[in-house]
Scaffold this motif. Structure first.
Motif, PDB file in Angstrom:
ATOM      1  N   GLY A 205       0.822  -1.216   0.000  1.00 46.06           N
ATOM      2  CA  GLY A 205       0.000   0.000   0.000  1.00 46.06           C
ATOM      3  C   GLY A 205       0.846   1.252   0.000  1.00 46.06           C
TER       4      GLY A 205
ATOM      5  N   ILE B  49      -0.682   7.478   2.438  1.00 45.21           N
ATOM      6  CA  ILE B  49       0.158   8.305   3.312  1.00 45.21           C
ATOM      7  C   ILE B  49       1.023   7.420   4.214  1.00 45.21           C
ATOM      8  CG2 ILE B  49       0.077   9.915   5.286  1.00 45.21           C
ATOM      9  CD1 ILE B  49      -2.230  11.352   3.873  1.00 45.21           C
ATOM     10  N   SER B  50       0.426   6.371   4.812  1.00 42.35           N
ATOM     11  CA  SER B  50       1.206   5.505   5.718  1.00 42.35           C
ATOM     12  C   SER B  50       2.357   4.826   4.987  1.00 42.35           C
ATOM     13  CB  SER B  50       0.329   4.396   6.306  1.00 42.35           C
ATOM     14  OG  SER B  50      -0.710   4.918   7.067  1.00 42.35           O
TER      15      SER B  50
ATOM     16  N   GLU C 186       1.764  -1.490  -4.556  1.00 41.94           N
ATOM     17  CA  GLU C 186       0.518  -0.702  -4.563  1.00 41.94           C
ATOM     18  C   GLU C 186      -0.433  -1.283  -5.615  1.00 41.94           C
ATOM     19  OE1 GLU C 186      -1.170   1.916  -3.037  1.00 41.94           O
ATOM     20  OE2 GLU C 186      -2.606   1.585  -4.656  1.00 41.94           O
ATOM     21  N   GLN C 187      -1.706  -1.416  -5.234  1.00 38.93           N
ATOM     22  CA  GLN C 187      -2.660  -2.037  -6.157  1.00 38.93           C
ATOM     23  C   GLN C 187      -3.032  -1.142  -7.350  1.00 38.93           C
ATOM     24  OE1 GLN C 187      -6.239  -2.851  -3.929  1.00 38.93           O
ATOM     25  NE2 GLN C 187      -6.713  -0.702  -3.599  1.00 38.93           N
TER      26      GLN C 187
ATOM     27  N   ALA D 221      -6.273  17.667   7.609  1.00 39.19           N
ATOM     28  CA  ALA D 221      -5.629  18.543   8.593  1.00 39.19           C
ATOM     29  C   ALA D 221      -4.687  17.722   9.482  1.00 39.19           C
ATOM     30  CB  ALA D 221      -6.700  19.207   9.455  1.00 39.19           C
TER      31      ALA D 221
ATOM     32  N   ARG E 273      -4.879  16.727  -0.155  1.00 36.12           N
ATOM     33  CA  ARG E 273      -4.279  15.387  -0.080  1.00 36.12           C
ATOM     34  C   ARG E 273      -3.380  15.058  -1.267  1.00 36.12           C
ATOM     35  NH1 ARG E 273      -6.745  11.103   2.900  1.00 36.12           N
ATOM     36  NH2 ARG E 273      -8.241  11.950   4.332  1.00 36.12           N
TER      37      ARG E 273
ATOM     38  N   LYS F 177      -0.180  -4.129  -8.133  1.00 43.20           N
ATOM     39  CA  LYS F 177       0.116  -5.313  -7.307  1.00 43.20           C
ATOM     40  C   LYS F 177      -0.874  -5.347  -6.151  1.00 43.20           C
ATOM     41  CE  LYS F 177       3.479  -6.762  -9.701  1.00 43.20           C
ATOM     42  NZ  LYS F 177       3.224  -7.975 -10.490  1.00 43.20           N
TER      43      LYS F 177
ATOM     44  N   LEU G  93      -2.354  -7.203  -3.235  1.00 45.05           N
ATOM     45  CA  LEU G  93      -2.018  -8.349  -2.381  1.00 45.05           C
ATOM     46  C   LEU G  93      -3.268  -9.204  -2.164  1.00 45.05           C
ATOM     47  CD1 LEU G  93       0.220  -9.548  -0.337  1.00 45.05           C
ATOM     48  CD2 LEU G  93      -1.263  -8.541   1.404  1.00 45.05           C
TER      49      LEU G  93
ATOM     50  N   ASP H 296      -2.191  -1.129   3.949  1.00 45.71           N
ATOM     51  CA  ASP H 296      -3.175  -1.227   2.868  1.00 45.71           C
ATOM     52  C   ASP H 296      -4.559  -0.747   3.274  1.00 45.71           C
ATOM     53  OD1 ASP H 296      -2.977  -3.475   4.486  1.00 45.71           O
ATOM     54  OD2 ASP H 296      -3.351  -4.923   2.913  1.00 45.71           O
TER      55      ASP H 296
ATOM     56  N   ARG I 160      -6.038  -6.221   3.289  1.00 42.80           N
ATOM     57  CA  ARG I 160      -5.917  -7.680   3.096  1.00 42.80           C
ATOM     58  C   ARG I 160      -4.952  -8.235   4.143  1.00 42.80           C
ATOM     59  NH1 ARG I 160      -9.557  -9.797   1.611  1.00 42.80           N
ATOM     60  NH2 ARG I 160      -8.302 -11.691   1.394  1.00 42.80           N
TER      61      ARG I 160
ATOM     62  N   ASP J  66      -4.149   2.955   8.853  1.00 47.51           N
ATOM     63  CA  ASP J  66      -5.558   2.562   8.823  1.00 47.51           C
ATOM     64  C   ASP J  66      -5.726   1.042   8.774  1.00 47.51           C
ATOM     65  OD1 ASP J  66      -6.376   5.194   8.874  1.00 47.51           O
ATOM     66  OD2 ASP J  66      -7.736   5.002   7.153  1.00 47.51           O
TER      67      ASP J  66
ATOM     68  N   GLY K 268      -6.576  10.949  11.971  1.00 50.88           N
ATOM     69  CA  GLY K 268      -6.319   9.578  11.479  1.00 50.88           C
ATOM     70  C   GLY K 268      -5.010   9.470  10.731  1.00 50.88           C
ATOM     71  N   ALA K 269      -4.796  10.390   9.790  1.00 52.81           N
ATOM     72  CA  ALA K 269      -3.558  10.337   9.009  1.00 52.81           C
ATOM     73  C   ALA K 269      -2.372  10.712   9.894  1.00 52.81           C
ATOM     74  CB  ALA K 269      -3.657  11.267   7.814  1.00 52.81           C
ATOM     75  N   GLY K 270      -2.607  11.639  10.812  1.00 54.23           N
ATOM     76  CA  GLY K 270      -1.528  12.059  11.706  1.00 54.23           C
ATOM     77  C   GLY K 270      -1.022  10.910  12.572  1.00 54.23           C
TER      78      GLY K 270
HETATM   79  P1  FAD Z   1      -5.014   4.610   2.711  1.00 54.63           P
HETATM   80  O1  FAD Z   1      -4.955   6.054   2.459  1.00 54.63           O
HETATM   81  O2  FAD Z   1      -6.332   3.932   2.585  1.00 54.63           O
HETATM   82  O3  FAD Z   1      -3.981   3.925   1.717  1.00 54.63           O
HETATM   83  C1  FAD Z   1      -3.961   2.543   1.513  1.00 54.63           C
HETATM   84  C2  FAD Z   1      -3.212   2.254   0.206  1.00 54.63           C
HETATM   85  O4  FAD Z   1      -3.099   0.846   0.065  1.00 54.63           O
HETATM   86  C3  FAD Z   1      -3.952   2.767  -1.019  1.00 54.63           C
HETATM   87  O5  FAD Z   1      -3.044   3.384  -1.885  1.00 54.63           O
HETATM   88  C4  FAD Z   1      -4.548   1.503  -1.623  1.00 54.63           C
HETATM   89  O6  FAD Z   1      -4.710   1.582  -3.027  1.00 54.63           O
HETATM   90  C5  FAD Z   1      -3.523   0.470  -1.227  1.00 54.63           C
HETATM   91  N1  FAD Z   1      -4.062  -0.907  -1.093  1.00 54.63           N
HETATM   92  C6  FAD Z   1      -5.208  -1.272  -0.468  1.00 54.63           C
HETATM   93  N2  FAD Z   1      -5.359  -2.616  -0.516  1.00 54.63           N
HETATM   94  C7  FAD Z   1      -4.280  -3.092  -1.178  1.00 54.63           C
HETATM   95  C8  FAD Z   1      -3.859  -4.415  -1.533  1.00 54.63           C
HETATM   96  N3  FAD Z   1      -4.583  -5.500  -1.199  1.00 54.63           N
HETATM   97  N4  FAD Z   1      -2.694  -4.564  -2.217  1.00 54.63           N
HETATM   98  C9  FAD Z   1      -1.927  -3.464  -2.544  1.00 54.63           C
HETATM   99  N5  FAD Z   1      -2.293  -2.199  -2.236  1.00 54.63           N
HETATM  100  C10 FAD Z   1      -3.445  -2.011  -1.547  1.00 54.63           C
HETATM  101  N6  FAD Z   1      -6.956  12.206   8.939  1.00 54.63           N
HETATM  102  C11 FAD Z   1      -6.313  13.282   9.439  1.00 54.63           C
HETATM  103  O7  FAD Z   1      -5.230  13.134  10.052  1.00 54.63           O
HETATM  104  N7  FAD Z   1      -6.839  14.541   9.307  1.00 54.63           N
HETATM  105  C12 FAD Z   1      -8.007  14.777   8.637  1.00 54.63           C
HETATM  106  O8  FAD Z   1      -8.439  15.922   8.505  1.00 54.63           O
HETATM  107  C13 FAD Z   1      -8.725  13.655   8.107  1.00 54.63           C
HETATM  108  N8  FAD Z   1      -9.893  13.812   7.452  1.00 54.63           N
HETATM  109  C14 FAD Z   1     -10.556  12.724   6.977  1.00 54.63           C
HETATM  110  C15 FAD Z   1     -11.811  12.903   6.365  1.00 54.63           C
HETATM  111  C16 FAD Z   1     -12.522  11.797   5.892  1.00 54.63           C
HETATM  112  C17 FAD Z   1     -13.897  12.001   5.290  1.00 54.63           C
HETATM  113  C18 FAD Z   1     -11.947  10.487   6.000  1.00 54.63           C
HETATM  114  C19 FAD Z   1     -12.691   9.273   5.473  1.00 54.63           C
HETATM  115  C20 FAD Z   1     -10.704  10.303   6.609  1.00 54.63           C
HETATM  116  C21 FAD Z   1     -10.010  11.415   7.117  1.00 54.63           C
HETATM  117  N9  FAD Z   1      -8.776  11.267   7.769  1.00 54.63           N
HETATM  118  C22 FAD Z   1      -8.138  12.355   8.273  1.00 54.63           C
HETATM  119  C23 FAD Z   1      -8.174   9.931   7.945  1.00 54.63           C
HETATM  120  C24 FAD Z   1      -7.089   9.667   6.900  1.00 54.63           C
HETATM  121  O9  FAD Z   1      -7.643   9.905   5.627  1.00 54.63           O
HETATM  122  C25 FAD Z   1      -6.592   8.226   6.974  1.00 54.63           C
HETATM  123  O10 FAD Z   1      -6.277   7.901   8.302  1.00 54.63           O
HETATM  124  C26 FAD Z   1      -5.326   8.036   6.114  1.00 54.63           C
HETATM  125  O11 FAD Z   1      -5.529   8.501   4.796  1.00 54.63           O
HETATM  126  C27 FAD Z   1      -4.952   6.556   6.083  1.00 54.63           C
HETATM  127  O12 FAD Z   1      -3.800   6.384   5.300  1.00 54.63           O
HETATM  128  P2  FAD Z   1      -3.279   4.915   4.966  1.00 54.63           P
HETATM  129  O13 FAD Z   1      -2.111   5.119   4.079  1.00 54.63           O
HETATM  130  O14 FAD Z   1      -3.119   4.120   6.215  1.00 54.63           O
HETATM  131  O15 FAD Z   1      -4.471   4.242   4.165  1.00 54.63           O
END
Ligand code: FAD
Length: 432
Positions: free
Chosen positions: A12, A15-16, A35-36, A48, A117, A137, A139, A170, A175, A316, A328-330
Motif C-alpha cells: 500500500g 500516506i502511511s 501498490e494495487q 488537517a 491530499r 500489485k 495483495l 493497505d 488484506r 488505517d 487519522g492520518a496524523g
Molecule cells: P489509505 O490512504 O487507505 O492507503 C492505503 C493504500 O493501500 C492505497 O493506496 C490503496 O490503493 C492500497 N491498497 C489497499 N489494498 C491493497 C492491496 N490489497 N494490495 C496493494 N495495495 C493495496 N486524517 C487526518 O489526520 N486529518 C483529517 O483531517 C482527516 N480527514 C478525513 C476525512 C474523511 C472524510 C476520511 C474518510 C478520513 C479522514 N482522515 C483524516 C483519515 C485519513 O484519511 C486516513 O487515516 C489516512 O488517509 C490513512 O492512510 P493509509 O495510508 O493508512 O491508508
C-alpha cells in the motif's frame, strides 16, 4: 539476514506506506512498496494535521517535514493562526450569513494545518527513489515460511514477491489485516459502518469570501447542530475552501464494497434543513453532484495485536478511525516514526528474524492503546459535535470541556517519548 539490513515489503502506497518507506530508506533499510493502483494517487480533498503529527514527520524524515510545509495551509488571518476550529452554532437561524454565534474556540500551536491530499502525496512521491514502487500489485494473501526463510506475498495478477518482513499499510479494507485475523469472515477483518456519512467539496476561495465573508471562508470553522455538522478550512495556500458535511443516519450503507457514492445536492439540503443561513449558504456553494463518503472504522473489533510473526499492520490497516478528531492520518505518521526507529535499531538486524519479530511485537504493544483509544474517542467526538453524546447533548460548556481534553491528549503527545519507550522495550527483549 543476520547482520544485514532487512528487506521490508510495504503493502500500500497511501500516506502511511509512503511516509514509512521514506523513513526506512533514510535509515538505510531496504524497502519495496507494492501498490494495487496503477500509480500513487490521493483524492482531491483536504486533510488537517495536529502538532503531534507534524513533530512525527520530522522524526520520520526532515524532508517529509519540509515537503509538508511546502504544501500546508494555515488559517489565513494572522490572529487566527493558532485556531484549530472556531465552533459555531449551526442552528443559529436568526443570524445573517456569516454571523452565527461563536460557541467556543480550540487552539493549538499551529492551528488547523491542512493540505490538499493529492498535493501532499505528490510531494511524498518525489522522495521515493526509482525502483522502489511496484504498481498494479493487489495483495491477495501472505505465506509464512517454516523457519527463517523469506515471507511470501501473493498478488492478484499471479505474481509473487519475497521479503524478510511485510508491513501492511493497505488501508481500511486491509488484506494484510484479514490474513492476520485468519480470513475475511473473522470479526475485525472488515470495517464497520459508524452510521455517519460525509459530503465533501472544494470551493474557490474568492467565491467563498464573496458569499460567506472573509473570516468564515479563510479560517477553520466547525458548524455544530443536531445530528450533523459542517466543517470548512482553507487549503492550497488559501486558494480553496475545503468543505466536509457530516450527518448521522439510522440506515445501513447500501454496499460496504463501495465506501463512496455520488449524491445530488438536494440530499444535503434535506439533511441540513434545520440549520441556519450560514450553513445553507455553504451548501449553495457546493457542486450539484457530490461524493458522499460512508464513515467506516475498525472500532467494533479492535485487533488484539498488530503483529503476527514477521507481518505487521500499520496506519488505517491496523486502526482505521472515523475522521472527527482530524487525526487519522496524523496517527499513521506517528506509527511510521515509531516503526522506522524500531527497525533501525542495530539489534534488530543483528538478531535476524527474531529481531524483526521483536520489533513488530513492540510496535504493536506500544501503539495499540493510543491508536485504539483514538478510534473510540473519534466516535464520541462525532457525537459531541452533533449533540448526540450521552450525558452532554447540547450543553456547550460540556462539549467544550470534553473536546478540549480529548484533542489535547492527541496533540500533546511527544514523539520522542513514544519512540524512547518503544526502544527501551525492544532493548529489554533483544539486549541493549
Ligand atoms: P489509505 O490512504 O487507505 O492507503 C492505503 C493504500 O493501500 C492505497 O493506496 C490503496 O490503493 C492500497 N491498497 C489497499 N489494498 C491493497 C492491496 N490489497 N494490495 C496493494 N495495495 C493495496 N486524517 C487526518 O489526520 N486529518 C483529517 O483531517 C482527516 N480527514 C478525513 C476525512 C474523511 C472524510 C476520511 C474518510 C478520513 C479522514 N482522515 C483524516 C483519515 C485519513 O484519511 C486516513 O487515516 C489516512 O488517509 C490513512 O492512510 P493509509 O495510508 O493508512 O491508508
Amino acid at each position: 539476514m543476520a547482520n544485514n539490513s532487512p528487506n521490508i515489503a510495504i503493502v500500500g502506497g497511501g500516506i502511511s506506506g509512503l511516509v514509512l518507506a521514506i523513513a526506512l530508506i533514510r535509515r538505510g533499510i531496504k524497502v519495496q512498496v507494492y501498490e494495487q493502483a496503477h500509480a500513487f494517487g490521493e483524492i482531491g480533498a483536504g486533510v488537517a494535521f495536529g502538532p503531534n503529527s507534524v513533530r512525527a514527520m520530522q522524526t520520520c524524515s526532515p524532508e517529509i517535514h519540509t515537503a509538508f510545509h511546502r504544501v500546508a495551509t494555515r488559517n489565513q488571518w494572522p490572529d487566527k493562526r493558532n485556531v484549530w476550529f472556531d465552533f459555531m452554532d449551526g442552528y443559529d437561524k436568526d443570524a445573517p450569513v456569516g454571523k452565527e454565534k461563536l460557541l467556543f474556540t480550540l487552539t493549538t500551536e499551529d492551528g488547523a494545518n491542512a493540505v490538499h491530499r493529492a498535493h501532499f502525496l505528490d510531494e511524498l512521491v518525489k522522495l521515493v527513489p526509482d525502483g522502489v514502487a511496484h504498481f498494479k500489485k493487489h495483495l491477495d494473501t501472505i505465506e509464512l515460511p517454516d523457519g527463517d526463510g523469506k515471507v511470501k506475498l501473493l498478488f492478484h495478477d499471479g505474481t509473487e514477491a519475497e521479503a524478510d518482513a511485510v508491513i501492511g499499510c493497505d488501508g481500511i479494507k486491509s488484506r494484510t489485516r484479514a490474513w492476520m485475523l485468519g480470513g475475511d469472515d473473522k470479526p475485525g477483518a472488515a470495517p464497520v459502518y459508524t452510521y455517519k456519512y460525509a459530503y465533501r467539496g472544494l470551493i474557490p476561495m474568492q467565491r467563498a469570501v464573496d458569499e460567506l465573508g472573509e473570516d468564515n471562508a479563510k479560517n477553520a470553522k466547525m458548524h455544530l447542530g443536531q445530528d450533523g455538522h459542517i466543517l470548512t478550512f482553507p487549503v492550497n495556500h488559501g486558494e480553496t475552501m475545503n468543505v466536509v458535511a457530516f450527518h448521522a443516519t439510522e440506515d445501513d450503507w447500501p454496499d460496504a464494497r463501495h465506501l463512496t457514492r455520488s449524491m445530488e445536492k438536494k440530499h444535503v439540503y434535506e439533511d441540513f434543513k434545520d440549520f441556519g443561513p450560514t450553513v445553507q449558504k455553504i451548501i449553495d456553494l457546493l457542486e450539484p453532484n457530490l461524493d458522499c463518503w460512508a464513515i467506516f472504522d475498525t472500532g467494533d473489533h479492535p485487533m488484539e495485536a498488530y503483529n503476527k510473526s514477521r507481518v505487521c499492520c500499520l496506519g488505517d490497516a491496523a486502526h482505521a478511525t472515523s475522521p472527527h478528531h482530524g487525526a487519522g492520518a496524523g496517527i499513521c505518521i506517528e506509527d511510521a516514526a515509531v516503526m522506522a526507529e524500531l527497525l533501525a535499531e542495530p539489534g534488530v538486524a543483528k538478531a535476524g528474524t527474531r529481531g524483526l519479530e521483536a520489533a513488530f511485537r513492540i510496535f504493536s504493544e506500544c501503539r495499540r492503546e493510543r491508536t485504539q483509544w483514538l478510534v473510540q474517542s473519534s466516535r464520541r467526538t462525532g457525537d459531541l459535535y452533533e449533540w448526540r453524546a450521552e450525558g452532554v447533548g447540547r450543553d456547550v460548556g460540556k462539549i467544550y470541556e470534553e473536546c478540549k481534553e480529548r484533542d489535547e491528549r492527541i496533540w500533546d503527545s511527544q514523539i520522542e517519548e513514544l519512540v524512547a519507550e518503544a526502544k527501551e522495550s525492544l532493548a529489554a527483549i533483544l539486549g541493549a
